[in-house]
Enzyme design. Structure first.
Site, short mmCIF file in Angstrom:
data_model
loop_
_atom_site.label_atom_id
_atom_site.label_comp_id
_atom_site.label_asym_id
_atom_site.label_seq_id
_atom_site.Cartn_x
_atom_site.Cartn_y
_atom_site.Cartn_z
N PRO A 41 0.82 -1.21 0.00
CA PRO A 41 0.00 0.00 0.00
C PRO A 41 0.86 1.26 0.00
CG PRO A 41 -0.51 -1.38 1.91
CD PRO A 41 0.60 -2.01 1.20
N GLU A 42 0.63 2.10 -0.99
CA GLU A 42 1.29 3.40 -1.05
C GLU A 42 0.21 4.46 -0.83
OE1 GLU A 42 3.88 3.60 -4.50
OE2 GLU A 42 4.14 1.44 -4.47
#
Length: 277
Positions: free
Chosen positions: A2-3
């Site tokens: 997850p960014e």
DNA sequence: AGTGTCGCCTGAATGC
DNA sequence: TGCATTCAGGCGACAC
């Protein structure tokens, strides 16, 4: 993985479940994450009211009305699952924290690799505490510009790809969007960060913002169709131009070459050597 | 201070 | 089929 965009989608997903609600029960199944979950987390959270849920970089902040703050980071494999009040909940493997609010809704933090974080800070002064105090400006906020980026790059000899992954230099960008932004900006990942000229930095600035914004939009539409069957927040399918596209044809221009994969600082970089100079 | 490397951790993919 | 190995990566610790 997850960014920033995925984290923002998670935030949007938990806002309706938590904001303004009373945390009636907090259950911790495993405390040994990257940073151990504090022993007194349950008693310090139970009965408290959630005031606001913010995001900074890849972090989510849950601010309580009493001035406490909860820091949530999804690490590599972290997910948030939401169970509505009518749904039955059975503890799944790697469910580490379960927040139950007064109406029966459950917000579950699940993280197989346990690279994530779930801990407490002073919510009133969160911006002056690590890691927030050392973070670069929000890439989608007003504090982010070519000028600021140029300043953060100046004098740096590290390659631009590694620079984009450094949260002190740019915040919220991870391996996928670093590759994508460099591709869009037509900049080689091997260039030294300090060697980019004004025009290139400006192009990169725009590309970062663009790539992140598009990803949030894509995630937003997946959120709309959100069903409990799968039910996880944290990932969404997205078509990447170069990331994980080794050997595929470069499709943004007519250079007719293939996407290459190299390793920089132990991380995979995907790029087109013809397009990115 | 800036830079590069390592290790944490588990599941999926690959190799024999 | 089954077991072993490799790989993925955000981030902090560490060495130079």
């Amino acid at each position: 993985m997850p960014e920033l965009p995925e984290v923002e989608i998670v935030r949007l997903g938990i806002v309706p479940a938590l904001e303004g609600k009373v945390l009636s029960n907090v259950t911790v199944h495993r405390r040994d994450l990257r940073i151990p979950i504090p022993e007194d987390l349950e008693e310090r959270l139970e009965g408290k009211i959630v005031e606001q849920i913010l995001r900074r970089g890849k972090y989510i902040l849950i601010l309580l009305k009493n001035g406490q703050g909860v820091v949530l980071h999804l690490g590599m494999s972290g997910r948030i699952l939401i169970y509505s009040s009518g749904d039955s909940y059975e503890r799944a493997k790697h469910d580490h924290v379960v927040l139950t609010v007064a109406d029966g809704t459950r917000v579950v933090f699940n993280d197989p690799r346990r690279f994530g974080m779930f801990y407490l800070i002073d919510g009133d002064n969160w911006q002056t505490q690590k890691p927030f105090s050392e973070m670069a400006p929000e890439p989608l906020g007003n504090g982010f510009s070519g000028l600021v980026l140029k300043e953060n790059f100046s004098g740096r000899k590290i390659n631009i790809k590694a620079a984009l992954l450094d949260q002190h230099i740019v915040t919220g960008v991870g391996n996928i969007y670093a590759c994508e932004a460099l591709y869009d900006a037509k900049i080689s990942p091997m260039r030294a960060a300090g060697d980019l000229n004004d025009e290139e930095v400006e192009r990169l600035c725009v590309a970062i913002r663009d790539v992140l914004t598009r990803a949030i939009k894509a995630g937003g539409s997946s959120l709309k169709d959100y069903q409990h069957t799968d039910g996880s927040l944290g990932y969404f399918q997205h078509a990447f131009s170069v990331y994980d596209q080794e050997g595929n044809k470069c499709k943004a221009c007519d250079c007719d070459s293939a996407v290459q994969r190299i390793v920089q600082g132990g991380r995979s970089t995907f790029y087109c050597s013809r397009r990115q100079i």
